[in-house]
Design an enzyme around this catalytic site. Sequence first.
Site, PDB file in Angstrom:
ATOM      1  N   HIS A 222       0.809  -1.215   0.000  1.00 48.26           N
ATOM      2  CA  HIS A 222       0.000   0.000   0.000  1.00 48.26           C
ATOM      3  C   HIS A 222       0.846   1.270   0.000  1.00 48.26           C
ATOM      4  O   HIS A 222       0.512   2.252  -0.662  1.00 48.26           O
ATOM      5  CB  HIS A 222      -0.921   0.013   1.224  1.00 48.26           C
ATOM      6  N   HIS A 231       2.906  12.711   0.525  1.00 46.88           N
ATOM      7  CA  HIS A 231       3.391  11.938   1.673  1.00 46.88           C
ATOM      8  C   HIS A 231       4.893  11.691   1.626  1.00 46.88           C
ATOM      9  O   HIS A 231       5.507  11.385   2.644  1.00 46.88           O
ATOM     10  CB  HIS A 231       2.646  10.604   1.757  1.00 46.88           C
TER      11      HIS A 231
END
Length: 250
Positions: A222, A231
């Site tokens: 993921h 991120h």
Amino acid sequence: MAAWTCCASPAMAVLELVIVAALLIVQAGAELTRVEHTPKTEGSLSILAVGDWGRRGQFNQTLVAEQMGVMGEKLDIDFIISTGDNFYDDGIANTSDPLFKESFTNIYTADSLQKPWTNLILCVLVVLGNHDYTGNALAQQDPAILEVDSRYNSVNKSFIVGAGVADFFLVDTSPFIQKYWNNSKYDWREVAPLTTYIDNLIQDLDDALTESTASWKIVVGHHPISSGCEHGNTSELVQLLLPVLKANTS
């Protein structure tokens, strides 16, 4: 979600990948659960991959599902991989949670998507994302979920799909991320103690990659190892997982 880098030897047969989200390809078992998929007669393999989709049809999920149906028919897909965050915002509460049908069964309705997303006749192979862990993480591995929709196959938190020309290594990356462990909302049943879980997973993945004789070894998770997006890089995966992938690349 972000794509991981590709480092694979030339395939001995045609491998068609339609990537809608993140896949990591490295040069392709041990203690990890393994399921088998028989490729087409000529040895080719076609898959779809999707991630961060569990949104009750919102945020263009329905539009993406429609196009998945179109491509699924065009490519005669073998199976579908989900890279996690299957149900926003906090996973599912149990196997009878209406969110499951609202975000999965009622969305992926095209005829070409009615294969087991990992039943391996045609199914969806599923790993968990961090949003799945803030719900009942074990519910997505409960065999009862197949009674709701037989396409949904979350075989284990980490597992292998053998598919002839390719081996797919689905890896549970959420436990690697330290900040999640400081948040009490995460469901860490069957994960704690953390160090033991991660050490065993890394060793099992290393063993499985080493033992695999497939022409393609495709590792799916993921979280991105490297990313230029919001991120950024996942430092824990850079430190702990990337060395295993590099060691098994030729």
